[in-house]
Design an enzyme around this catalytic site. Structure first.
Site, PDB file in Angstrom:
ATOM      1  CG  ASP A  45     101.930  39.136  28.944  1.00  0.00           C
ATOM      2  OD1 ASP A  45     101.824  39.454  30.149  1.00  0.00           O
ATOM      3  OD2 ASP A  45     102.002  37.946  28.564  1.00  0.00           O
TER       4      ASP A  45
ATOM      5  CG  ASN B  90      94.238  40.800  34.295  1.00  0.00           C
ATOM      6  OD1 ASN B  90      94.302  41.572  33.342  1.00  0.00           O
ATOM      7  ND2 ASN B  90      95.053  39.759  34.386  1.00  0.00           N
TER       8      ASN B  90
ATOM      9  CB  THR C 148      87.049  38.353  32.657  1.00  0.00           C
ATOM     10  OG1 THR C 148      86.487  39.068  31.566  1.00  0.00           O
ATOM     11  CG2 THR C 148      85.953  37.924  33.586  1.00  0.00           C
TER      12      THR C 148
ATOM     13  CG  ASN D  24     102.980  45.757  32.393  1.00  0.00           C
ATOM     14  OD1 ASN D  24     103.604  45.860  31.342  1.00  0.00           O
ATOM     15  ND2 ASN D  24     101.801  46.302  32.580  1.00  0.00           N
TER      16      ASN D  24
HETATM   17  C1  FPP Z   1     100.129  42.414  31.735  1.00  0.00           C
HETATM   18  O1  FPP Z   1     101.387  42.265  32.351  1.00  0.00           O
HETATM   19  C2  FPP Z   1      99.595  43.762  31.930  1.00  0.00           C
HETATM   20  C3  FPP Z   1      98.444  44.079  32.554  1.00  0.00           C
HETATM   21  C4  FPP Z   1      97.548  43.069  33.143  1.00  0.00           C
HETATM   22  C5  FPP Z   1      98.007  45.459  32.748  1.00  0.00           C
HETATM   23  C6  FPP Z   1      98.302  46.418  31.641  1.00  0.00           C
HETATM   24  C7  FPP Z   1      98.187  47.786  32.178  1.00  0.00           C
HETATM   25  C8  FPP Z   1      98.972  48.831  31.849  1.00  0.00           C
HETATM   26  C9  FPP Z   1     100.026  48.798  30.841  1.00  0.00           C
HETATM   27  C10 FPP Z   1      98.816  50.081  32.611  1.00  0.00           C
HETATM   28  C11 FPP Z   1      97.928  51.150  32.160  1.00  0.00           C
HETATM   29  C12 FPP Z   1      97.183  51.016  30.914  1.00  0.00           C
HETATM   30  C13 FPP Z   1      96.377  51.984  30.423  1.00  0.00           C
HETATM   31  C14 FPP Z   1      95.673  51.727  29.159  1.00  0.00           C
HETATM   32  C15 FPP Z   1      96.167  53.256  31.108  1.00  0.00           C
HETATM   33  P1  FPP Z   1     101.523  41.186  33.505  1.00  0.00           P
HETATM   34  O2  FPP Z   1     101.257  41.865  34.792  1.00  0.00           O
HETATM   35  O3  FPP Z   1     100.653  40.009  33.207  1.00  0.00           O
HETATM   36  O4  FPP Z   1     103.042  40.791  33.386  1.00  0.00           O
HETATM   37  P2  FPP Z   1     103.699  39.362  33.678  1.00  0.00           P
HETATM   38  O5  FPP Z   1     103.117  38.412  32.681  1.00  0.00           O
HETATM   39  O6  FPP Z   1     105.146  39.607  33.453  1.00  0.00           O
HETATM   40  O7  FPP Z   1     103.376  38.997  35.092  1.00  0.00           O
END
Ligand code: FPP
Length: 250
Positions: free
Chosen positions: A21, A69, A67, A23
């Site tokens: 979490d 997302n 789901t 990103n």
């Molecule tokens: C949550 O951060 C992350 C995700 C929903 C996606 C995770 C995907 C990856 C790390 C990329 C590739 C993975 C693989 C296995 C190839 P968020 O977007 O909810 O962050 P936030 O809470 O700060 O908005």
């Protein structure tokens, strides 16, 4: 920062589940689009998987796409799917070199055709590996999984394969998408959120939970070791008393 030498290799969880979490927040801090955070999240995945394989963890499950997302902006969903396909294609060689088998859990039929195909190819191409299993939770939610399990059990009951008295924990286990895998002993969530967010609700029943404020794109092998050290400092009692555990009495 923890180092591999500090980790007790005699007490390694067999299965570690990770909610990656933060990103989006990581990208925002840098004045970039959310997708930039996801792209950098791949580096964290690579480092974490290398570290896990190095200390002998047998299963790592990554919550890559829930789901829920699907409700994100279309642009972000498409970018995540593309990133997934690209990463899988690029990483198959490395997975084979390190004897890592790829698996996926979730509603894979809901993935775009191309993503589903590439995923299935990578699963087949790595199926013979036996050092570690990397499980991607994709279009996954625990409630979806439990509903599916209930449907399976009702079907088996209605067809006469299963009687009411045979319904027990084992038959529920067998109807889950993690059938055959050990339950995670450790669940890590990054970004300072303290939630399970519909991830492996049945399987995490006895897991140790580890939360770190680090945002996922900054997470590295040494952060995994830090989590393992925290796990190793804990006493896992499974409902027993501390004395029963230390004296090894049942
Ligand atoms: C949550 O951060 C992350 C995700 C929903 C996606 C995770 C995907 C990856 C790390 C990329 C590739 C993975 C693989 C296995 C190839 P968020 O977007 O909810 O962050 P936030 O809470 O700060 O908005």
């Amino acid at each position: 920062m923890a180092k591999i030498e500090e980790v007790n290799t005699g007490n390694i969880p067999e299965h570690v589940a990770i909610i990656m979490d933060g990103n989006g927040r990581w990208a925002k801090q840098k004045g970039k689009l959310r997708v930039f955070g996801h792209k950098n999240g791949v580096k964290a995945v690579q480092s974490t998987i290398e570290g896990a394989a190095r200390v002998g963890i047998k299963y790592v499950t990554l919550y890559a796409f829930s789901t829920e997302n699907w409700n994100r902006p279309k642009l972000e969903v498409n970018a995540l799917m593309e990133l997934l396909v690209d990463t899988i294609k690029k990483e198959v060689k490395t997975l084979n070199k390190n004897k890592i088998r790829l698996k996926a859990i979730g509603n894979l039929d809901s993935l775009p055709q191309n993503a589903k195909m590439k995923l299935q190819e990578a699963i087949q191409e790595t199926a013979h590996n036996d050092h570690m299993t990397l499980v991607l939770a994709l279009s996954y939610s625990a409630k979806w999984e439990i509903v599916n399990a209930v449907k399976q059990i009702v079907r088996d009951h209605d067809s006469g394969k299963l009687s009411m008295n045979d319904i027990n924990e084992t038959c529920i286990e067998e109807a889950l998408s993690t059938n055959g895998m050990p339950h995670p002993e450790l669940m890590i969530r990054t970004s300072g959120e303290h939630r399970i967010s519909n991830f492996l609700l049945w399987q995490l029943a006895y897991a140790e939970l580890y939360f770190t404020p680090k945002l996922w794109p900054d997470f590295r092998e040494d952060d995994l070791y830090e989590a393992l050290l925290s796990y190793q400092r804990r006493e896992r009692r499974f409902g027993k008393t501390s004395e029963q555990i230390s004296d090894n009495i049942s």
